[in-house]
Design a protein around this motif. Structure first.
Motif, short mmCIF file in Angstrom:
data_model
loop_
_atom_site.label_atom_id
_atom_site.label_comp_id
_atom_site.label_asym_id
_atom_site.label_seq_id
_atom_site.Cartn_x
_atom_site.Cartn_y
_atom_site.Cartn_z
N PHE A 10 -0.34 43.59 40.25
CA PHE A 10 0.91 43.27 40.96
C PHE A 10 1.81 42.35 40.13
N ASP A 11 1.21 41.38 39.43
CA ASP A 11 2.01 40.51 38.55
C ASP A 11 2.67 41.32 37.44
N TYR A 15 21.51 42.41 43.87
CA TYR A 15 20.31 43.02 44.46
C TYR A 15 19.13 43.05 43.50
N LYS A 16 19.27 42.41 42.32
CA LYS A 16 18.24 42.57 41.31
C LYS A 16 16.92 41.88 41.70
N HIS A 17 16.99 40.91 42.60
CA HIS A 17 15.77 40.20 43.02
C HIS A 17 14.97 41.00 44.06
N LEU A 18 15.59 42.03 44.65
CA LEU A 18 14.97 42.72 45.79
C LEU A 18 13.67 43.40 45.43
N ILE A 19 13.60 44.01 44.24
CA ILE A 19 12.41 44.77 43.89
C ILE A 19 11.17 43.88 43.85
N LYS A 20 11.32 42.65 43.35
CA LYS A 20 10.16 41.74 43.31
C LYS A 20 9.72 41.38 44.73
N ARG A 21 10.69 41.16 45.60
CA ARG A 21 10.35 40.85 47.00
C ARG A 21 9.60 42.01 47.66
N THR A 72 6.03 42.33 46.35
CA THR A 72 5.20 41.30 47.02
C THR A 72 4.93 41.69 48.47
N HIS A 73 5.90 42.33 49.12
CA HIS A 73 5.70 42.80 50.50
C HIS A 73 4.63 43.89 50.54
N MET A 74 4.60 44.75 49.53
CA MET A 74 3.54 45.77 49.47
C MET A 74 2.18 45.10 49.26
N GLN A 75 2.15 44.04 48.48
CA GLN A 75 0.90 43.33 48.18
C GLN A 75 0.34 42.62 49.41
N ASN A 76 1.24 42.03 50.21
CA ASN A 76 0.79 41.17 51.31
C ASN A 76 1.14 41.65 52.71
N GLY A 77 2.03 42.65 52.82
CA GLY A 77 2.60 43.01 54.12
C GLY A 77 1.79 43.97 54.95
N ASN A 78 0.75 44.58 54.36
CA ASN A 78 -0.13 45.50 55.09
C ASN A 78 0.64 46.62 55.81
N GLY A 79 1.71 47.12 55.16
CA GLY A 79 2.43 48.27 55.69
C GLY A 79 3.52 47.97 56.69
N PHE A 123 -3.36 49.88 48.82
CA PHE A 123 -2.24 49.06 49.30
C PHE A 123 -1.23 49.95 50.00
N LYS A 124 -0.80 49.51 51.18
CA LYS A 124 -0.01 50.39 52.05
C LYS A 124 1.48 50.40 51.67
N PRO A 125 2.08 51.61 51.56
CA PRO A 125 3.53 51.72 51.45
C PRO A 125 4.17 51.31 52.77
N PHE A 126 5.50 51.22 52.81
CA PHE A 126 6.14 50.75 54.04
C PHE A 126 7.54 51.34 54.19
N MET A 127 8.05 51.20 55.42
CA MET A 127 9.41 51.64 55.73
C MET A 127 10.42 50.57 55.31
#
Length: 278
Positions: free
Chosen positions: A86-87, A102-108, A111-118, A260-264
Motif C-alpha cells: 500500500f505504501d 484533486y491530486k491528493h485524492l488518489i492517496k486518500r 488509504t480508504h481501500m486499505q482501512n475502509g473495509n469496502g 482488500f475490498k473495492p468500494f463505491m
C-alpha cells in the motif's frame, strides 16, 4: 394538459447504483497460481514479494546481477507485506496525479481501500470536480446543452408548464449526448483519471422548474457513482498491466491471501440553469 411534477428523475443509466455484483467489485477470488499464469502477474513490487511474503532486495530481484546469491529475502507477515504494498501504491500514484486541486485524492482513496473495509467513499473535492466538469463542458453534446434543448423544445409557454407527456424527451436528448466522465486528456495528470475515469451509474433529477414570462429557471441534481476496483479485463490490457501501480492494486484486491475490498465512489452536485424562449 398535465404539468410535470417536481422533483422528477430525468435520466438513469442502465447500470444501477450500488451494484455490488459488478465484475470490478470482486475481491479475494484468485490464487497465486491464477494471478501468475492467467494474468502474467509475476513481477509485482520492488519492495515485497506477495507470494513468498519476503522483502525484495537486489539479491531477490530476477533482473539483478546479484539474483540468487544470498537466498530469499527477509520473511515478513501478511499484514507487513500488505502495508509495504500500500505504501508503494501511494508512492506510484504520483505518476497519475501531478497537479491541481484533486491530486491528493488518489492517496486518500488508496488509504480508504486499505482501512475502509469496502465502505463507500465521498468527498467535497469529488463533488466539486463533478460540478466543474458539468458547467465547463460547453459542447452541444454536454448534458446541460441537451437538457436546455429539451426544455426549449417542449415547454408550453402559454400555460407556463412543462407537459408531463413530454417527460421522455429529456431522456432521449441526454442519450444523444455525453455523460460527465473523467476521460479527458487533462484527467491523465490531474488525479481524476486515476480516481474515477469512467463512471458506472448516473442519475439526473430536475428538482424545480419555474417558468415566468419568456424565461425559465431550473435546478438540476446530478448523482454519479463509480467503482474503485479493477476487473480482469482491466489487468489484461497492456495499458494497465504495464504499470506496476495497477499490478499491485490488482493483487491487493483479488489475491485470496489479501482480499482488500473495492468500494463505491459517490459524487453529487446541484446546478442551476436559466434560459429564454427561442
Amino acid at each position: 394538459m398535465t404539468a410535470l411534477q417536481f422533483p422528477c428523475t430525468l435520466f438513469k443509466t442502465q447500470n444501477r447504483m450500488d451494484d455490488y455484483s459488478a465484475k470490478d467489485m470482486r475481491c479475494g477470488d484468485l490464487t497465486a497460481e491464477q494471478l501468475k499464469s492467467n494474468y502474467g502477474l509475476v513481477d509485482i513490487s520492488t519492495r515485497a514479494n506477495p507470494y513468498t511474503l519476503t522483502k525484495v532486495t537486489p539479491f531477490t530481484q530476477p533482473q539483478s546481477m546479484f539474483y540468487g546469491s544470498r537466498g530469499e529475502g527477509e520473511k515478513i507477515s501478511r499484514t507487513q507485506c500488505a502495508n509495504i504494498l500500500f505504501d508503494e501504491l501511494r508512492d506510484l500514484s504520483r505518476l497519475f496525479s501531478v497537479y491541481g486541486p484533486y491530486k491528493h485524492l488518489i492517496k486518500r482513496m488508496i488509504t480508504h481501500m486499505q482501512n475502509g473495509n469496502g465502505k463507500p467513499f465521498s468527498s467535497m473535492h469529488l463533488d466539486n470536480a463533478l460540478k466543474m466538469h458539468i458547467v465547463n463542458e460547453k459542447t452541444e453534446n454536454s448534458t446541460l446543452s441537451k437538457i436546455k434543448y429539451a426544455l426549449n423544445e417542449n415547454i408550453n409557454w402559454k400555460a407556463g408548464i412543462y407537459p408531463v407527456k413530454d417527460k421522455n424527451e429529456f431522456r432521449k436528448a441526454i442519450l444523444e449526448g455525453k455523460l460527465p466522465k473523467f476521460d479527458r486528456f487533462q484527467d491523465n495528470f490531474n488525479g481524476m483519471g486515476i480516481t474515477v475515469h469512467d463512471t458506472w451509474a448516473t442519475e439526473i433529477t430536475i428538482k424545480n422548474l419555474q417558468i415566468d414570462n419568456n424565461h425559465y429557471q431550473a435546478v438540476l441534481h446530478y448523482k454519479v457513482q463509480d467503482h474503485f476496483g479493477l476487473d480482469v479485463n482491466d489487468i489484461s490490457k497492456f495499458r494497465f498491466n504495464q504499470f506496476r501501480f495497477f499490478r499491485i492494486w490488482f493483487v491487493l484486491q483479488r489475491y485470496d491471501k489479501f482480499n482488500f475490498k473495492p468500494f463505491m465512489t459517490n459524487m453529487e452536485t446541484t446546478i442551476e440553469i436559466t434560459g429564454v424562449r427561442n
